[in-house]
Design a protein around this motif. Sequence first.
Motif, PDB file in Angstrom:
ATOM      1  N   TYR A   1      59.996   2.360   3.162  1.00 14.71           N
ATOM      2  CA  TYR A   1      59.066   3.266   3.387  1.00 14.71           C
ATOM      3  C   TYR A   1      58.937   3.876   4.611  1.00 14.71           C
ATOM      4  O   TYR A   1      59.381   3.172   5.652  1.00 14.71           O
ATOM      5  CB  TYR A   1      57.796   2.328   3.133  1.00 14.71           C
ATOM      6  N   GLN A   2      58.761   5.172   4.503  1.00 13.98           N
ATOM      7  CA  GLN A   2      58.918   5.964   5.944  1.00 13.98           C
ATOM      8  C   GLN A   2      57.573   5.365   6.853  1.00 13.98           C
ATOM      9  O   GLN A   2      57.795   5.545   7.970  1.00 13.98           O
ATOM     10  CB  GLN A   2      59.009   7.386   6.006  1.00 13.98           C
ATOM     11  N   VAL A   3      56.600   5.224   6.186  1.00 10.36           N
ATOM     12  CA  VAL A   3      55.412   4.715   6.933  1.00 10.36           C
ATOM     13  C   VAL A   3      54.613   3.670   6.145  1.00 10.36           C
ATOM     14  O   VAL A   3      54.720   3.939   4.714  1.00 10.36           O
ATOM     15  CB  VAL A   3      54.416   6.016   7.309  1.00 10.36           C
ATOM     16  N   GLY A   4      53.488   2.945   6.870  1.00 13.25           N
ATOM     17  CA  GLY A   4      53.075   2.126   5.958  1.00 13.25           C
ATOM     18  C   GLY A   4      51.416   1.935   6.560  1.00 13.25           C
ATOM     19  O   GLY A   4      51.153   2.411   7.615  1.00 13.25           O
TER      20      GLY A   4
ATOM     21  N   THR B   1      63.710  22.825  -0.587  1.00 14.26           N
ATOM     22  CA  THR B   1      62.666  22.210   0.312  1.00 14.26           C
ATOM     23  C   THR B   1      61.881  21.088  -0.330  1.00 14.26           C
ATOM     24  O   THR B   1      61.035  20.669   0.501  1.00 14.26           O
ATOM     25  CB  THR B   1      61.607  23.539   0.651  1.00 14.26           C
ATOM     26  N   GLN B   2      62.367  20.564  -1.357  1.00 14.71           N
ATOM     27  CA  GLN B   2      61.561  19.335  -1.910  1.00 14.71           C
ATOM     28  C   GLN B   2      62.039  18.202  -1.113  1.00 14.71           C
ATOM     29  O   GLN B   2      63.214  17.824  -1.113  1.00 14.71           O
ATOM     30  CB  GLN B   2      61.708  19.234  -3.656  1.00 14.71           C
ATOM     31  N   VAL B   3      60.999  17.494  -0.675  1.00 15.35           N
ATOM     32  CA  VAL B   3      61.423  16.244   0.228  1.00 15.35           C
ATOM     33  C   VAL B   3      60.789  14.988  -0.302  1.00 15.35           C
ATOM     34  O   VAL B   3      59.517  15.098  -0.768  1.00 15.35           O
ATOM     35  CB  VAL B   3      60.966  16.566   1.468  1.00 15.35           C
ATOM     36  N   THR B   4      61.550  13.792  -0.558  1.00 15.59           N
ATOM     37  CA  THR B   4      60.844  12.618  -1.066  1.00 15.59           C
ATOM     38  C   THR B   4      60.541  11.929  -0.078  1.00 15.59           C
ATOM     39  O   THR B   4      61.075  11.689   0.959  1.00 15.59           O
ATOM     40  CB  THR B   4      61.820  11.681  -1.810  1.00 15.59           C
ATOM     41  N   TYR B   5      59.027  11.392   0.213  1.00 16.87           N
ATOM     42  CA  TYR B   5      58.695  10.627   1.204  1.00 16.87           C
ATOM     43  C   TYR B   5      57.574   9.459   0.798  1.00 16.87           C
ATOM     44  O   TYR B   5      57.034   9.510  -0.031  1.00 16.87           O
ATOM     45  CB  TYR B   5      57.561  11.499   2.007  1.00 16.87           C
ATOM     46  N   LYS B   6      58.077   8.427   1.296  1.00 16.95           N
ATOM     47  CA  LYS B   6      57.600   7.060   0.484  1.00 16.95           C
ATOM     48  C   LYS B   6      56.413   6.367   1.632  1.00 16.95           C
ATOM     49  O   LYS B   6      56.785   6.353   2.859  1.00 16.95           O
ATOM     50  CB  LYS B   6      58.714   5.943   0.491  1.00 16.95           C
ATOM     51  N   ILE B   7      55.336   6.419   1.273  1.00 18.39           N
ATOM     52  CA  ILE B   7      54.194   5.573   1.811  1.00 18.39           C
ATOM     53  C   ILE B   7      53.966   4.264   1.171  1.00 18.39           C
ATOM     54  O   ILE B   7      53.676   4.151  -0.055  1.00 18.39           O
ATOM     55  CB  ILE B   7      52.969   6.641   1.877  1.00 18.39           C
TER      56      ILE B   7
END
Length: 272
Positions: free
Chosen positions: A141-144, A89-95
């Motif tokens: 990046y998924q969100v900024g 369930t570990q998810v990498t998410y870039k901001i």
Amino acid sequence: MFQWLQTFMSVYEERNFTHAAEKNFISQPTVSLHIQKLEETTGSKLFIRNGRNHIIPTESADLLYIRAKQLDSLWETSLNDIQQLQGNTQVTYKIGASQTIAVYILPLILPKLQEQFPNYHFIVAVANSTAIFNRVETHEYQVGLVESPMVAPMITRTIFAYDSLVLAGNMTSDLWLLREAGSGIRAYNDQFFQQENIVPSQKMEIASNETILSILKQGTGKTLLSNLSTHGLPYQNPPTPIVRPLFQIQNNAFPEDALQIALRELLLTTFS
């Protein structure tokens, strides 16, 4: 095809076939072959040689690079989704966040976000607004979170707060301390100069809010900055109030995800 695109992205970023070959641990003839295959497939020239080693991307290459980065990001997202299906369930998410937001706003938000999404591994990158726009556009990046009123065809913007700008530092000094071109605050600084008919006799360009603040605290120079960062500094309001919106941005080619929604709600409830 995917390997061709990986090679193409390296060539585009390095502007050099040799460096792209080294980066991908392949030979230069292989790099040339991959680019040739892509040019045959797309029916378009991708690079123009400028001198012995340097190359210039064509308009077709600019478009293909954005699409290739989006595909690369979609591939990473797909791998994350598959891993979740298998119980990982570990998810990498870039901001991506511009400097003022990263220093004064995100510390109030990230702990709450981690609480809501305990299985997420967050990567927070701090850069100027232009760089964040570019990386959200390519979905690196998924969100900024940015301070600049820039627009881009693939970007959806939502205002989550407003920030007042003030003149800070030594008002008798001729030296203006400025962020680099591409930062949100620099655009407002340039606009302020034009509006007030100011032509700085001395200026210093520094790509770091922290460094600028350190110099100001020594009594040297002045600048336009967020009132969030004036702790301990003398400051005054500009002749005409300057209020800038702060934006959450995301790529509208990808469906809005639960974290983007949660982040926006946290920002709105905390700073509205």
